[in-house]
Design a protein around this motif. Structure first.
Motif, PDB file in Angstrom:
ATOM      1  N   CYS A  67       0.840   1.766  13.612  1.00  0.00           N
ATOM      2  CA  CYS A  67       0.830   1.043  12.336  1.00  0.00           C
ATOM      3  C   CYS A  67      -0.015  -0.234  12.407  1.00  0.00           C
ATOM      4  O   CYS A  67       0.039  -0.967  13.381  1.00  0.00           O
ATOM      5  N   CYS A  70      -0.562  -2.479   7.013  1.00  0.00           N
ATOM      6  CA  CYS A  70      -1.318  -2.651   5.759  1.00  0.00           C
ATOM      7  C   CYS A  70      -0.381  -2.756   4.555  1.00  0.00           C
ATOM      8  O   CYS A  70      -0.776  -3.254   3.502  1.00  0.00           O
ATOM      9  N   GLY A  71       0.829  -2.256   4.695  1.00  0.00           N
ATOM     10  CA  GLY A  71       1.821  -2.376   3.622  1.00  0.00           C
ATOM     11  C   GLY A  71       1.725  -1.307   2.534  1.00  0.00           C
ATOM     12  O   GLY A  71       2.493  -1.347   1.575  1.00  0.00           O
ATOM     13  N   CYS A  73       2.552   1.867   2.562  1.00  0.00           N
ATOM     14  CA  CYS A  73       3.770   2.690   2.483  1.00  0.00           C
ATOM     15  C   CYS A  73       4.867   1.952   1.718  1.00  0.00           C
ATOM     16  O   CYS A  73       5.565   2.527   0.898  1.00  0.00           O
ATOM     17  N   CYS A 117      -0.266   6.796   4.171  1.00  0.00           N
ATOM     18  CA  CYS A 117      -0.634   6.016   5.368  1.00  0.00           C
ATOM     19  C   CYS A 117      -2.036   6.389   5.878  1.00  0.00           C
ATOM     20  O   CYS A 117      -2.305   7.540   6.187  1.00  0.00           O
TER      21      CYS A 117
HETATM   22  S1  SF4 Z   1       0.891   2.676   5.465  1.00  0.00           S
HETATM   23 FE1  SF4 Z   1       2.704   1.737   6.400  1.00  0.00          FE
HETATM   24  S2  SF4 Z   1       2.937   2.788   8.348  1.00  0.00           S
HETATM   25 FE2  SF4 Z   1       0.865   3.194   7.635  1.00  0.00          FE
HETATM   26  S3  SF4 Z   1      -0.365   1.619   8.610  1.00  0.00           S
HETATM   27 FE3  SF4 Z   1       0.184   0.858   6.583  1.00  0.00          FE
HETATM   28  S4  SF4 Z   1       2.072  -0.322   6.926  1.00  0.00           S
HETATM   29 FE4  SF4 Z   1       1.756   0.942   8.730  1.00  0.00          FE
END
Ligand code: SF4
Ligand code: SF4
Length: 163
Positions: A67, A70-71, A73, A117
Motif C-alpha cells: 500500500c 493513496c486513500g 479505497c 486499488c
Molecule cells: S487504494 Fe488503498 S490499499 Fe490501495 S494503495 Fe491506495 S490506500 Fe493503499
C-alpha cells in the motif's frame, strides 16, 4: 360442483403399516445416496478464487506493505469502513499507511476497494469466518490486515486474469 367422495380405507391401510414401510424404504434409499452436506466447521468449504472474503492488505516479501496510502479505497468504500493515515517513507514508494483500519462490522464485502486499488495492495481474501465479541474487536488494524503475498497468490492470479 364436482363431489369428491372420500375413499374408504381398508383395514390394512388403517393400521398405517403400508405408509410406514414406504417411509422406511425412502429413508433407506437416501442413506446410500451421495451426501451434499458437509460437517461444518470440522470440514471447511473449498473456496473458489472468485470468493470475496474479508479484505486484507498484501505484505511483500521484504516485510513491507504494498500500500502507498493513496486513500482511493477509503474514498470509494460505500460503507465508510476504511481509515487510512499516510506518512512519508525513505523507500521508493515515498508514502506508506502509518495507520490502516477496516471496520469489519461495516464492511459489506463488495470488493470495490480491491477494484480501485492501483497497487494490488488490498485484496479480498478467502476468509469468510468472522467473529467479534465487541465493536472494538471488529476494527482490524495492520496487525490483522497484513497477509503475506504468497498466501494471497490464488486471488492475485484470479484478479490479473479477469481484469
Ligand atoms: S487504494 Fe488503498 S490499499 Fe490501495 S494503495 Fe491506495 S490506500 Fe493503499
Ligand atoms: S469490501 Fe467494500 S465495504 Fe468492505 S472495505 Fe472494501 S470497499 Fe469497503
Amino acid at each position: 360442483m364436482p363431489i369428491i367422495k372420500e375413499k374408504d380405507l381398508t383395514f390394512f391401510e388403517k393400521t398405517y403399516i403400508p405408509q410406514i414401510v414406504k417411509g422406511m424404504i425412502l429413508t433407506l434409499k437416501q442413506i446410500f445416496r451421495p451426501k451434499f452436506t458437509r460437517q461444518y466447521p470440522e470440514i471447511k468449504m473449498e473456496t473458489p478464487a472468485s470468493l470475496r472474503g474479508r479484505p486484507v492488505l498484501v505484505l511483500k516479501e521484504d516485510n513491507k506493505e504494498r500500500c502507498v496510502a493513496c486513500g482511493l479505497c477509503s474514498r470509494v468504500c460505500p460503507a465508510l469502513a476504511i481509515e487510512v493515515q499516510a506518512n512519508e517513507t525513505e523507500d521508493e514508494k515515498e508514502r506508506y499507511p502509518e495507520k490502516f483500519e477496516i471496520n469489519m462490522v461495516r464492511c459489506i464485502f463488495c470488493g470495490l476497494c480491491e477494484e480501485v486499488c492501483p497497487e494490488e495492495a488490498i485484496v479480498m481474501s478467502d476468509e469468510y469466518e468472522l467473529v467479534f465479541e465487541s465493536q472494538e474487536d471488529a476494527i482490524f488494524g495492520k496487525d490483522k490486515l497484513l497477509i503475506p503475498e504468497k498466501k494471497l497468490e490464488k486471488r492475485l492470479k484470479y484478479l490479473r486474469e479477469n481484469r
